[in-house]
Design an enzyme around this catalytic site. Structure first.
Site, PDB file in Angstrom:
ATOM      1  CE  LYS A  87      -4.059   1.869   2.496  1.00  9.67           C
ATOM      2  NZ  LYS A  87      -4.886   1.744   3.712  1.00  9.67           N
ATOM      3  CB  SER A 162      -8.158   3.759   2.628  1.00 12.42           C
ATOM      4  OG  SER A 162      -7.307   3.110   3.553  1.00 12.42           O
ATOM      5  CB  SER A 186      -8.368   0.881   5.457  1.00 12.19           C
ATOM      6  OG  SER A 186      -9.117   2.055   5.402  1.00 12.19           O
TER       7      SER A 186
HETATM    8  N1  GLN Z   1     -13.257   3.994   6.054  1.00 14.12           N
HETATM    9  C1  GLN Z   1     -12.648   4.464   7.258  1.00 14.12           C
HETATM   10  C2  GLN Z   1     -12.360   5.941   7.139  1.00 14.12           C
HETATM   11  O1  GLN Z   1     -12.708   6.494   6.157  1.00 14.12           O
HETATM   12  C3  GLN Z   1     -11.437   3.653   7.574  1.00 14.12           C
HETATM   13  C4  GLN Z   1     -10.163   4.172   7.030  1.00 14.12           C
HETATM   14  C5  GLN Z   1      -8.976   3.336   7.362  1.00 14.12           C
HETATM   15  O2  GLN Z   1      -9.086   2.287   8.003  1.00 14.12           O
HETATM   16  N2  GLN Z   1      -7.834   3.828   6.990  1.00 14.12           N
HETATM   17  O3  GLN Z   1     -11.811   6.542   7.997  1.00 14.12           O
END
Ligand code: GLN
Length: 496
Positions: A87, A162, A186
Site C-alpha cells: 500500500k 482505503s 481499511s
Molecule cells: N473507512 C474508514 C475511514 O474512512 C477507515 C479508514 C482506514 O481504516 N484507513 O476513515
C-alpha cells in the site's frame, strides 16, 4: 481459489504453494515475479490497483532469492521469493510514496518503513505500490487523487477502501500477497468486498515507523492474502517489536501460522463464539445477513459453541471514531506545510503563510480537507470537552463492552461490512452514507484489538462478495486464524 500445476500459470497459485516450490527449486522467484509483472501490464489498465510498478527492483530481489536457493542456503523467510503489493502509505527509498495525494506527488522517502525493511529482509520482492483513498481516508478508493480502483468482481463497482488497491491486486491475481493498513476497517472492508482475506493485527504489534500517519492511535499495518494461511505467513513476517515506534509492544509474535494450520483441520470444539447483537441489524443488506447467518451455522457444525452477546456502546462507535480520527488527522497532516515534502505552490511573491495555504488548497482532496476542518473544530478550546473528550469516554466504554464479552467468549463475529460493493460514484457526494459502511469494523480499532475478514461467499441478492468478520482480544491474534482457517476449509472455494 484454484491451484495449478508447475507448468501452469503461477499467478493462480497461493503464496504458501509458491514459496514451497521456489524453495524446492521447482519454480524460480524470477519467473514467478515476472509472471505477476506481466499480469499487471496486461490487466491493470482495467483495475488500476497500482500507482507505481517497480519491475527492476522486484526482479533484482527475486534474483537474489534464486541465487540463495541455488547455493543451497536456507530461505530468508517462509515467504522468500513470493512477490507482494505494498500500500502506498509505507515509505520506500526506491519508489515514490504518495498516499494517493497530490501533495506528495513524486515524493521519494529518504528511508524505508520498518515494514518495508522486514519485507526486503524476508526476501519478498515488492511489485509496486497500491492505490488507496488519499491518506487512508475513505471506504471506496474513490478519494485517490489518481483515480479510483475497480472491483475485479464487477468493474462498475468499488473495491472497498482505503486499501482498495491491495485488495483488487489480490482478487485479480496481480499479486499473491499484499499489505494494507487499518485505521477503521481499511484492510477488512476491502477484503470483504473482493472475497479476499485481511487482518488488522493487535495495535502495537506491527511497526508504524515509516507508515505515513492518518490517526496514530488507530493506524495499524496488516497482512492481506487470498487464503487464511497465506495471510498468517505474512503476519509473522511483518509483526514484531520495533524500538523506533514508541507504541510498539515488546512481546513475542503470536503463533498465527500454527493456529491457521490447526484450524484447517476443521475442529472448533471448545471454542466459544459470540454473535454481536448490535452488529446484526435490519438496516444491513439482506444478502449480507443471510450469508452471515449461514457462516454462523457452519461454525456451529465445526463444533464451536455459539452464543449471542450484547455490546451496547457499539452504537456510538461511529460518532466516536469520526471525532477521534479527524482530530488526530488535523494534527498529523499539519506536517504537509509546503516546506518539507512534496508539492509547493509559490509564485515568488507569496508569504510563507500564503504558500502553505495555497499548497494545501491545491494539494489536499475534498475528504481530507473535510476531516482536517472537523478535527480542528473538535479540538478547539471550548469544544474540546464536548467533542474530543466525549469521544474518548465512549472509546473507553466500547473497550469495556469488549472486555465483558470476552469474559464469556473467545471470539466475536459479525458481518465485515453491512453492504456488498456498491457502484462507483454512488456514495461520493454523501459522506455519511460512506461512513456507515464502517459500522462493523470501527469498534476493534477503538479498542486496539485484532480482527480478520474472511470471505463468506456471494450474496444471495446480488451475487457479490460478503465477508465474515472475526474479532479477538488484544494479543490473541491466533484465535482469528484458527477460526478463520476452520471456516475457510468448511466453506470451500468461492466460484462466481
Ligand atoms: N473507512 C474508514 C475511514 O474512512 C477507515 C479508514 C482506514 O481504516 N484507513 O476513515
Amino acid at each position: 481459489m484454484s491451484t495449478d500445476t508447475v507448468n501452469g500459470d503461477p499467478t493462480r497459485l497461493d503464496a504458501a504453494t509458491l514459496a514451497a516450490r521456489i524453495h524446492a527449486g521447482e519454480l524460480s522467484s524470477v519467473d514467478v515475479t515476472r509472471a505477476h509483472l506481466d499480469r499487471i501490464a496486461e490487466v491493470d489498465t482495467e483495475y488500476h490497483a497500482f500507482l507505481h510498478v517497480a519491475s527492476e527492483q522486484a526482479l533484482a530481489a527475486a534474483e537474489a532469492v534464486d541465487r540463495a536457493v541455488a547455493a543451497g542456503e536456507k530461505p530468508a523467510s517462509p515467504l522468500a521469493g513470493v512477490p507482494i503489493a505494498l500500500k502506498d502509505v509505507f515509505t520506500t527509498v526506491d519508489m515514490p510514496t504518495t498516499c494517493a495525494s497530490k501533495i506528495l506527488e513524486g515524493w521519494v522517502s529518504p528511508y524505508d518503513a520498518t515494514l518495508t525493511t522486514r519485507l526486503r529482509e524476508a526476501g519478498i520482492p515488492i511489485l509496486g505500490k497500491t492505490n488507496m483513498d488519499e491518506f487512508a481516508m475513505g471506504s471506496s478508493t474513490e478519494n485517490s487523487a489518481y483515480g479510483p480502483t475497480r472491483n475485479p468482481w464487477d468493474t462498475s463497482r468499488i473495491p472497498g477502501g482505503s486499501g482498495g488497491g491491495s485488495a483488487a491486486a489480490l482478487a485479480s491475481y496481480q499479486a499473491p500477497l499484499a499489505i494494507g493498513t487499518d485505521t477503521g476497517g481499511s484492510i477488512r472492508q476491502p477484503a470483504a468486498v473482493t472475497a479476499t482475506v485481511g487482518t488488522k493485527p493487535t495495535y502495537g504489534t506491527v511497526s508504524r515507523f515509516g507508515l505515513v500517519a492518518c490517526a496514530s492511535s488507530l493506524d495499524q499495518g496488516g497482512p492481506c492474502g487470498r487464503t487464511v494461511l497465506d495471510t498468517a505467513l505474512l503476519h509473522e513476517v511483518i509483526a514484531g517489536y520495533d524500538p523506533r515506534d514508541s507504541t510498539s509492544v515488546d512481546t513475542p509474535v503470536r503463533p498465527v501460522v500454527e493456529a491457521a494450520r490447526q484450524g484447517a483441520a476443521g475442529d472448533l470444539s471448545g471454542v466459544k463464539v459470540g454473535v454481536v447483537k448490535e452488529l446484526h441489524s435490519d438496516s444491513y443488506q439482506p444478502g449480507v445477513l443471510s450469508s452471515f447467518d449461514a457462516a454462523v451455522e457452519t461454525l456451529t457444525k465445526l463444533g464451536a459453541e455459539v452464543v449471542e452477546v450484547s455490546c451496547p456502546h457499539f452504537e456510538y462507535a461511529l460518532a466516536s471514531y469520526y471525532l477521534i480520527l479527524p482530530s488526530e488527522v488535523s494534527s498529523n497532516l499539519a506536517r504537509f506545510d509546503a516546506m518539507r515534502y512534496g508539492l509547493r505552490v509559490d509564485d515568488g511573491t507569496m508569504s510563507a503563510e500564503q504558500v502553505m495555504a495555497a499548497t494545501r488548497a491545491a494539494g489536499f482532496g475534498k475528504e481530507v480537507k473535510r476531516r482536517i476542518m472537523i478535527g480542528t473544530y473538535a479540538l478547539s478550546s471550548g469544544y474540546y470537552d464536548a467533542y474530543y473528550g466525549q469521544a474518548l469516554k465512549v472509546r473507553t466504554l466500547i473497550a469495556q463492552d469488549f472486555d465483558k464479552a470476552y469474559e464469556q467468549v473467545d471470539v466475536l463475529v459479525s458481518p465485515t461490512s453491512p453492504f456488498t460493493p456498491w457502484k462507483l460514484g454512488e456514495k461520493v457526494d454523501d459522506p455519511l452514507a460512506m461512513y456507515l459502511s464502517d459500522l462493523c469494523t470501527l469498534p476493534t480499532n477503538l479498542a486496539g484489538h485484532c480482527a480478520m475478514s474472511v470471505p463468506s461467499g456471494l450474496s444471495a441478492d446480488d451475487g457479490l462478495p460478503v465477508g465474515l468478520q472475526i474479532m479477538a482480544p488484544a494479543h490473541a491474534d491466533e484465535r482469528l486464524y484458527r477460526v478463520g482457517a476452520a471456516y475457510e476449509a468448511a466453506r470451500g472455494p468461492i466460484v462466481a
